[in-house]
Design a protein around this motif. Structure first.
Motif, PDB file in Angstrom:
ATOM      1  N   LEU A 166       7.852  23.372   3.567  1.00 15.07           N
ATOM      2  CA  LEU A 166       7.691  22.290   4.758  1.00 15.07           C
ATOM      3  C   LEU A 166       8.467  21.013   4.031  1.00 15.07           C
ATOM      4  O   LEU A 166       7.952  20.875   3.073  1.00 15.07           O
ATOM      5  N   GLY A 167       8.107  20.339   4.580  1.00 13.03           N
ATOM      6  CA  GLY A 167       8.636  18.939   4.301  1.00 13.03           C
ATOM      7  C   GLY A 167       7.346  17.884   4.188  1.00 13.03           C
ATOM      8  O   GLY A 167       6.464  18.543   3.899  1.00 13.03           O
ATOM      9  N   TYR A 168       7.508  17.054   2.877  1.00 15.89           N
ATOM     10  CA  TYR A 168       5.978  16.286   1.902  1.00 15.89           C
ATOM     11  C   TYR A 168       5.523  15.763   3.374  1.00 15.89           C
ATOM     12  O   TYR A 168       5.441  14.989   3.791  1.00 15.89           O
ATOM     13  N   ASN A 169       4.514  16.375   3.148  1.00 19.61           N
ATOM     14  CA  ASN A 169       3.529  15.094   3.269  1.00 19.61           C
ATOM     15  C   ASN A 169       2.279  14.851   2.658  1.00 19.61           C
ATOM     16  O   ASN A 169       1.730  15.695   1.675  1.00 19.61           O
ATOM     17  N   ASP A 170       0.939  14.463   3.021  1.00 22.37           N
ATOM     18  CA  ASP A 170       0.053  13.550   1.511  1.00 22.37           C
ATOM     19  C   ASP A 170      -2.072  14.086   3.052  1.00 22.37           C
ATOM     20  O   ASP A 170      -2.329  13.533   1.865  1.00 22.37           O
ATOM     21  N   ARG A 171      -1.049  15.742   3.149  1.00 23.70           N
ATOM     22  CA  ARG A 171      -2.301  16.106   4.127  1.00 23.70           C
ATOM     23  C   ARG A 171      -3.215  16.979   3.244  1.00 23.70           C
ATOM     24  O   ARG A 171      -4.797  16.731   2.973  1.00 23.70           O
ATOM     25  N   LEU A 172      -2.219  17.322   1.676  1.00 19.69           N
ATOM     26  CA  LEU A 172      -3.379  18.327   0.866  1.00 19.69           C
ATOM     27  C   LEU A 172      -3.971  19.628   1.694  1.00 19.69           C
ATOM     28  O   LEU A 172      -5.331  19.476   1.251  1.00 19.69           O
ATOM     29  N   SER A 202      13.464  29.050  -8.153  1.00 19.11           N
ATOM     30  CA  SER A 202      13.482  27.414  -8.480  1.00 19.11           C
ATOM     31  C   SER A 202      12.403  26.867  -7.570  1.00 19.11           C
ATOM     32  O   SER A 202      12.802  26.470  -6.504  1.00 19.11           O
ATOM     33  N   SER A 203      11.781  26.334  -8.689  1.00 18.61           N
ATOM     34  CA  SER A 203      10.780  25.206  -7.847  1.00 18.61           C
ATOM     35  C   SER A 203      10.657  23.803  -7.126  1.00 18.61           C
ATOM     36  O   SER A 203      10.620  23.265  -6.763  1.00 18.61           O
ATOM     37  N   ASP A 204      12.233  23.853  -8.043  1.00 20.98           N
ATOM     38  CA  ASP A 204      13.102  22.938  -7.166  1.00 20.98           C
ATOM     39  C   ASP A 204      13.160  22.757  -5.135  1.00 20.98           C
ATOM     40  O   ASP A 204      12.809  21.888  -4.952  1.00 20.98           O
ATOM     41  N   TYR A 205      12.909  24.291  -4.877  1.00 21.33           N
ATOM     42  CA  TYR A 205      12.998  24.282  -3.707  1.00 21.33           C
ATOM     43  C   TYR A 205      11.371  23.934  -2.944  1.00 21.33           C
ATOM     44  O   TYR A 205      11.686  23.544  -1.762  1.00 21.33           O
ATOM     45  N   PHE A 206      10.329  23.358  -3.683  1.00 24.14           N
ATOM     46  CA  PHE A 206       9.564  23.685  -3.197  1.00 24.14           C
ATOM     47  C   PHE A 206       8.151  22.813  -3.745  1.00 24.14           C
ATOM     48  O   PHE A 206       8.274  22.065  -4.421  1.00 24.14           O
ATOM     49  N   ASN A 207       7.855  21.618  -2.381  1.00 29.12           N
ATOM     50  CA  ASN A 207       6.363  20.265  -2.675  1.00 29.12           C
ATOM     51  C   ASN A 207       5.717  21.464  -3.163  1.00 29.12           C
ATOM     52  O   ASN A 207       5.536  22.917  -3.184  1.00 29.12           O
ATOM     53  N   MET A 208       5.246  21.364  -4.267  1.00 22.77           N
ATOM     54  CA  MET A 208       3.767  21.847  -4.925  1.00 22.77           C
ATOM     55  C   MET A 208       2.392  21.443  -4.679  1.00 22.77           C
ATOM     56  O   MET A 208       2.341  20.304  -5.198  1.00 22.77           O
ATOM     57  N   GLY A 209       1.610  22.106  -4.865  1.00 23.13           N
ATOM     58  CA  GLY A 209       0.148  21.384  -4.998  1.00 23.13           C
ATOM     59  C   GLY A 209      -0.607  22.373  -5.543  1.00 23.13           C
ATOM     60  O   GLY A 209      -0.438  23.340  -6.406  1.00 23.13           O
ATOM     61  N   TRP A 210      -1.900  21.338  -6.025  1.00 15.90           N
ATOM     62  CA  TRP A 210      -3.305  22.029  -7.334  1.00 15.90           C
ATOM     63  C   TRP A 210      -3.887  21.590  -5.991  1.00 15.90           C
ATOM     64  O   TRP A 210      -4.477  20.810  -5.552  1.00 15.90           O
TER      65      TRP A 210
END
Length: 124
Positions: A100-106, A27-35
């Protein structure tokens, strides 16, 4: 987690595209996702990210106000709505997942799971 991007293509400047990233294997719910995106001759750069819950988002300065990231848990899919596209948005766009935990580093280093990419070309 396997990720497959779709929705890329050729669009004129000022146009719009919506990219999709469909997850399987978990499930993608387990992950923070990025583009992320990579233009010819340039390094891959972060575009946007979204937290597991979907309540936190982050954008690169170059796309703020034009791109919107979202996720649909029922469809196990993350989207990137791209409006007011510019020629400098031309790149291969990659979807990525982070446990990992969400952050705003991209930061690419935070993302373990990657799709194969979809080409976006903005040209008249």
């Amino acid at each position: 987690l396997q990720l497959v991007e779709s929705g890329g293509g050729l669009v004129q400047p000022g146009g719009s595209l919506r990219l999709s990233c469909t997850a399987s294997g978990s499930s993608s719910d387990y992950f923070n996702m990025g583009w992320f995106r990579q233009a010819p001759g340039k390094e891959r750069e972060g575009v946007s990210s979204i937290s597991r819950s979907g309540t936190l988002t982050n954008y690169a300065d170059s796309v703020k106000g034009r791109f919107t990231i979202s996720r649909d848990s029922a469809k196990n899919t993350v989207y990137l709505q791209m409006n007011s596209l510019k020629p400098e948005d031309t790149a291969v766009y990659y979807c990525a997942g982070s446990s990992l935990g969400y952050n705003d580093r991209l930061d690419m280093a935070d993302y373990r799971y990657w799709g194969q990419g979809t080409q976006v070309t903005v040209s008249s």
